[in-house]
Design a protein around this motif. Structure first.
Motif, mmCIF file in Angstrom:
data_model
loop_
_atom_site.group_PDB
_atom_site.id
_atom_site.type_symbol
_atom_site.label_atom_id
_atom_site.label_comp_id
_atom_site.label_asym_id
_atom_site.label_seq_id
_atom_site.Cartn_x
_atom_site.Cartn_y
_atom_site.Cartn_z
ATOM 1 N N ARG A 4 32.695 46.929 44.072
ATOM 2 C CA ARG A 4 34.086 47.272 43.772
ATOM 3 C C ARG A 4 34.483 46.626 42.449
ATOM 4 O O ARG A 4 34.184 45.465 42.204
ATOM 5 C CB ARG A 4 35.019 46.789 44.892
ATOM 6 N N ARG A 5 35.146 47.403 41.619
ATOM 7 C CA ARG A 5 35.557 46.937 40.301
ATOM 8 C C ARG A 5 37.056 47.105 40.154
ATOM 9 O O ARG A 5 37.607 48.152 40.481
ATOM 10 C CB ARG A 5 34.830 47.720 39.209
ATOM 11 N N ARG A 18 42.459 45.544 49.678
ATOM 12 C CA ARG A 18 43.309 44.782 50.597
ATOM 13 C C ARG A 18 42.483 43.831 51.448
ATOM 14 O O ARG A 18 42.910 42.718 51.750
ATOM 15 C CB ARG A 18 44.106 45.755 51.469
ATOM 16 N N ALA A 19 41.277 44.243 51.828
ATOM 17 C CA ALA A 19 40.402 43.374 52.608
ATOM 18 C C ALA A 19 39.960 42.151 51.809
ATOM 19 O O ALA A 19 39.656 41.104 52.397
ATOM 20 C CB ALA A 19 39.179 44.161 53.087
ATOM 21 N N ASP A 20 39.909 42.265 50.492
ATOM 22 C CA ASP A 20 39.544 41.140 49.632
ATOM 23 C C ASP A 20 40.748 40.326 49.191
ATOM 24 O O ASP A 20 40.628 39.461 48.311
ATOM 25 C CB ASP A 20 38.798 41.644 48.393
ATOM 26 N N GLY A 21 41.929 40.605 49.776
ATOM 27 C CA GLY A 21 43.121 39.847 49.422
ATOM 28 C C GLY A 21 43.764 40.274 48.120
ATOM 29 O O GLY A 21 44.502 39.491 47.503
ATOM 30 N N ILE A 22 43.522 41.512 47.687
ATOM 31 C CA ILE A 22 44.084 42.025 46.434
ATOM 32 C C ILE A 22 45.069 43.133 46.748
ATOM 33 O O ILE A 22 44.761 44.055 47.508
ATOM 34 C CB ILE A 22 42.970 42.561 45.505
ATOM 35 N N THR A 23 46.260 43.038 46.189
ATOM 36 C CA THR A 23 47.257 44.100 46.320
ATOM 37 C C THR A 23 47.055 45.083 45.170
ATOM 38 O O THR A 23 47.279 44.732 44.009
ATOM 39 C CB THR A 23 48.678 43.528 46.285
#
Length: 414
Positions: free
Chosen positions: A125-126, A161-166
């Motif tokens: 993912r980028r 979202r699973a990686d804590g990124i909005t």
């Protein structure tokens, strides 16, 4: 295995007219030590690709024509790629770079940190621009200017979202399938030079403001009952245009937050101020889960935008070629044709960003409704004065109605 797999590099060769020689992408100096900073100069070149002086020597030898190339770096690997001038709308790559630069400038001007092209630990993912905002919250700003299906947008948003990124998705197309499938913003389709300039850039869609309107005072029927009025207040989310840089700073600072509600034709996802979200919750509004999907609308969007496939269709067999770049060029052409077909189908769809306000169908809480006083029937010869129960004594007729001696007009009150 093709018979040329062991004879040529996995990466395409590239000839540079600036040094009048091929480049060795595996060497730090590109094989030209007399040209320090050559790689930085080539990567930073913002001219049109056909003016940068990079082309494929294999294509030149096979066809006698120059196939222009550009260079970039991904995960520490230097790559030279063929330029396809027919791939999507012109200038999309430059426009994406312009948006990334503006995201970085806006975030850093407010004291936040910004990184470009961040790849996750798995390398799958980028994030175009990763901004670390207030409280260490991470925001991934994604300018999506090419076609992206609704299903792909939802899956990539869930991964972030699973990686804590909005994720903050951005589009310039009011028909884009990602609208209301993820939390999005939209500006006009402007050239890259206009985006790079220090000028006002208006966000026209994806940001909304709340107003709580009393049903009794609305000129239209109750949006819940579809007739009359219910005496409560209803939440109305209307579009709120914002300046691009201000919105980026507000999102990074936590003053603008994502919100998901059910209303109108399904699930809506947009950005609102913290104050509007708090007022919505205090008034009895209920936000929908961020990952809630509107199966009917999403399925229709995916079916409408997906390319048509017949029952007998399948991948075309690739014939053998004397050069890997010829095979790669054919695969790129097929992908480009599919992308153009998707663009033509989506262009025929109605605009998903209609600019209309959203009514939340569930009535929100309001102060208790003031009961209207009961009006007693008028009876001949009976006094109708008094609060609560009527007087009921014998009365005479006056211009204002039937009143007894104690309630007649002009009578003294104790």
């Amino acid at each position: 295995m093709d018979d040329f797999d062991s004879e040529t590099s996995k990466r395409n060769p590239v000839f540079c007219a600036l040094v009048n020689a091929p480049l060795d992408l595996d060497r730090e100096d590109l094989g030209h030590p007399a040209r320090p900073g050559l790689w930085e100069r080539l990567v930073g070149d913002r001219r049109p690709v056909d003016q940068r002086g990079l082309y494929c020597p294999d294509c030149r030898a096979a066809r006698g024509a120059r196939a222009w190339m550009y260079v970039f770096e991904r995960q520490g690997l230097r790559i030279a790629a063929h330029h396809n001038p027919h791939r999507g709308p012109s200038g999309r790559k430059e426009l994406s770079e312009a948006y990334r630069e503006r995201y970085v400038r806006a975030a850093e001007s407010a004291g936040h940190t910004a990184e470009v092209g961040v790849v996750d630990a798995d390398g799958r993912r980028r994030t175009d621009v990763l901004v670390t905002g207030a409280g260490g919250q991470r925001y991934g700003f994604e300018p999506q200017l090419s076609y992206l299906s609704a299903g792909t947008a939802r899956s990539r948003d869930a991964a972030a979202r699973a990686d804590g990124i909005t994720a903050v998705w951005h589009t310039v197309d009011p028909r884009s399938p990602l609208i209301d499938e993820v939390h999005w913003t939209r500006t006009d389709d402007l050239p890259a030079a206009a985006v790079r300039e220090e000028r006002d850039l208006l966000v026209r869609g994806g940001v909304r403001a709340l107003s709580l309107e009393l049903c009794d005072r609305m000129p239209t029927p109750c949006p819940t009952r579809r007739l009359g009025s219910c005496g409560r207040r209803h939440a109305r989310w209307a579009p709120r245009p914002r300046q691009f840089d201000d919105l980026v700073r507000d999102i990074a600072a936590g003053r603008c937050v994502p919100l998901t509600v059910r209303g109108g034709r399904g699930v809506h996802r947009f950005w609102s101020s913290v104050e509007d979200r708090a007022a919505f919750l205090d008034s009895g509004g209920t936000p929908a889960p961020a990952d809630e999907a509107d199966a009917g609308a999403a399925g229709a969007a995916d079916r409408a935008s997906a390319p048509h496939r017949s029952a007998v269709s399948g991948p075309r067999p690739h014939s053998r070629r004397d050069s890997r770049c010829v095979v790669d060029r054919r695969e790129r052409t097929e992908r480009t044709d599919r992308s153009e077909r998707r663009y033509r189908r989506s262009a025929a769809l109605p605009a998903r960003d209609s600019g209309e306000a959203i009514w939340v169908p569930e009535p929100t809480a309001a102060p208790a409704r003031i009961p209207r006083p009961e009006i007693a029937p008028v009876r001949t010869g009976v006094c109708s004065a008094g609060r609560g129960p009527v007087c009921g004594l014998d009365a005479r007729l006056y211009p204002g109605g039937w009143f007894c001696e104690g309630h007649r007009p002009g009578a003294a009150r104790a």
